[in-house]
Design a protein around this motif. Structure first.
Motif, mmCIF file in Angstrom:
data_model
loop_
_atom_site.group_PDB
_atom_site.id
_atom_site.type_symbol
_atom_site.label_atom_id
_atom_site.label_comp_id
_atom_site.label_asym_id
_atom_site.label_seq_id
_atom_site.Cartn_x
_atom_site.Cartn_y
_atom_site.Cartn_z
ATOM 1 N N VAL A 37 -13.320 0.697 11.619
ATOM 2 C CA VAL A 37 -12.918 -0.623 11.130
ATOM 3 C C VAL A 37 -11.471 -0.607 10.633
ATOM 4 O O VAL A 37 -10.733 -1.580 10.822
ATOM 5 C CB VAL A 37 -13.888 -1.098 10.031
ATOM 6 N N ALA A 38 -11.051 0.496 10.022
ATOM 7 C CA ALA A 38 -9.663 0.594 9.568
ATOM 8 C C ALA A 38 -8.702 0.535 10.749
ATOM 9 O O ALA A 38 -7.620 -0.047 10.664
ATOM 10 C CB ALA A 38 -9.462 1.890 8.781
ATOM 11 N N GLN A 39 -9.098 1.117 11.853
ATOM 12 C CA GLN A 39 -8.260 1.135 13.050
ATOM 13 C C GLN A 39 -8.276 -0.212 13.776
ATOM 14 O O GLN A 39 -7.278 -0.617 14.375
ATOM 15 C CB GLN A 39 -8.722 2.248 13.998
ATOM 16 N N ASN A 40 -9.443 -0.900 13.734
ATOM 17 C CA ASN A 40 -9.574 -2.188 14.426
ATOM 18 C C ASN A 40 -10.354 -3.161 13.545
ATOM 19 O O ASN A 40 -11.581 -3.239 13.627
ATOM 20 C CB ASN A 40 -10.299 -1.996 15.763
ATOM 21 N N PRO A 41 -9.669 -3.929 12.702
ATOM 22 C CA PRO A 41 -10.351 -4.870 11.803
ATOM 23 C C PRO A 41 -11.149 -5.943 12.534
ATOM 24 O O PRO A 41 -12.030 -6.564 11.938
ATOM 25 C CB PRO A 41 -9.205 -5.495 11.003
ATOM 26 N N TYR A 42 -10.854 -6.182 13.830
ATOM 27 C CA TYR A 42 -11.604 -7.162 14.609
ATOM 28 C C TYR A 42 -12.990 -6.636 15.007
ATOM 29 O O TYR A 42 -13.859 -7.425 15.369
ATOM 30 C CB TYR A 42 -10.835 -7.536 15.879
#
Length: 421
Positions: A37-42
């Motif tokens: 999630v930190a890498q891709n908040p989407y």
């Protein structure tokens, strides 16, 4: 007969599908989920695992975690990241991995068919694992992770799928793990009737993967019925989000085993005991592949840096649908009597490695990191995969498979289809 119906899905706004689509919530631990999630908040994992929005001091199952999931989902719908279908329809969902494709029909299945065993199971569920998804579905008022169902291939559905895939896809992208995903909408009246009628003639469907998600969705539906005693059966909470695949397209990967120690035996004594029920042959493995069993009743074994082929002797090859499974033979004639693994569900000395990780992972876990260190595990076993026919036979008999019998790939993505209940 099975009831499979179309629904008004929420799905990602075009252009966001590759960012939103996420692997199932239960393939990650908390640290891994936070990193994704930190890498891709989407990533939809942020909603499926809303503890990623809190520090480690917040319990994974705290009430505020589920409230946060609902808040984030509502915000993203309001912002236009998701769009709702105007009329009920089905979808085709094709996944391509390593040159192989499988195409499922995205639809809603009946909670009554689950309760009445029209939708058949092959493994038990644990109440504690169900509670998490029960809360998530109930509070979000949305089913976010589809259940992986299988059916015996049907000519009418095969023709419909082939014709449907001639259209331009709604989505077409490759996820970060190299799996291709394509989606088509099926909304014509005749198409919808063909799908409903074809499944309506099937006496059984089978849960391939997602037993806990399925049980949780059903229990939320039953809870809603208690809260609405005047329910008609047509309400959305009477159905759960599914993707249904024909058996002929499915592939089950090996689900391998590693054991921490030899139960007090030397390697020589262990091999001697194994030889009582298995023919033992040392093998020269293919480079970086380990030893891959070539047929049912054959097992690879990695011990002290060497690969062996174990072949079950005829007297232990049972014709019973459960006892005759390779996972049962290994458990009943080696893991339990020789290595002392009585209950593989709870014994901390055994671990399981999905075939997607390769046999090099078995070697790694049985190899010391340095000459002074001890290996994490003492022995590993590579398995010949359980077949979809064996899964159907066990489910049809009303029986259960041993733990960790099947590993399906590729995994269905969460966030591509949402079912509001």
């Amino acid at each position: 007969m099975a009831v499979i119906r179309p629904f008004c899905a929420y799905h990602p706004k075009r252009g966001l599908e590759d960012k939103i689509a996420a692997l199932p919530y239960d393939v990650y631990n908390r640290v891994e989920a936070c990193a994704v999630v930190a890498q891709n908040p989407y990533s939809f994992l942020a909603i499926d695992r809303a503890e990623t929005q809190f520090g480690p001091e917040t319990d994974t199952y705290a009430p505020e975690v589920y409230a946060k999931a609902k808040e984030m989902l509502s915000e993203q719908i309001a912002e236009g990241r998701f769009e709702k279908e105007e009329k009920p329809c089905y979808y085709l969902y094709e996944q391509t991995m390593d040159g192989r494709s499988q195409t499922g029909i995205v639809a809603c299945a009946s909670i009554d068919d689950y309760s009445d065993n029209v939708i058949k199971k092959h493994e038990n569920t644990r109440a504690d694992k169900e509670q998490d998804r029960i809360r998530h579905v109930d509070i979000c008022n949305m089913q976010t992770g589809p259940i992986f169902l299988a059916y015996r291939a049907d000519a009418a559905l095969k023709q419909l799928i082939e014709a449907g895939k001639e259209q331009a896809p709604l989505y077409d992208f490759v996820s970060e793990d190299g799996v291709g995903h394509r989606v088509w909408r099926i909304d014509g009246e005749e198409q919808i009737k063909t799908v409903a009628d074809s499944f309506g003639q099937m006496p059984a469907l089978y849960i391939a993967d997602g037993h806990h998600r399925c049980a949780s969705a059903v229990k939320v539906g039953l809870k809603r019925r208690e809260e609405h005693p005047d329910y008609t059966g047509e309400e959305e909470f009477n159905y759960f989000l599914s993707v249904l695949f024909p058996d002929e397209e499915l592939r089950i990967l090996d689900y391998n085993r590693v054991v921490r120690d030899l139960n007090g035996l030397s390697a020589e004594a262990f091999l001697e005991k194994v030889g009582e029920h298995f023919t033992v042959r040392r093998e020269e493995p293919l480079k970086d592949r380990g030893y891959v069993p070539q047929k049912k009743g054959e097992f690879g074994m990695y011990l002290e840096g060497e690969w062996y082929c174990l072949t079950a002797k005829p007297e232990i090859c049972d014709t019973d649908v459960v006892a005759g499974l390779d996972v049962s033979i290994l458990q009943d004639y080696l893991l339990a009597p020789i290595l002392g693994i009585g209950d593989p569900k709870t014994d901390k000395r055994i671990d399981f490695v999905g075939g997607i990780r390769g046999l090099c992972e078995l070697e790694r876990r049985c190899t010391p990191e340095s000459p002074e260190a001890a290996a994490e595990m003492a022995v590993a076993f590579s398995m010949y995969p359980t077949s979809i026919g064996e899964l159907f036979a066990v489910a049809d008999a009303g029986r259960l498979m041993p733990p960790k019998s099947t590993w399906f790939e590729p995994k269905l993505r969460s966030g591509l289809f949402l079912h509001e209940i």
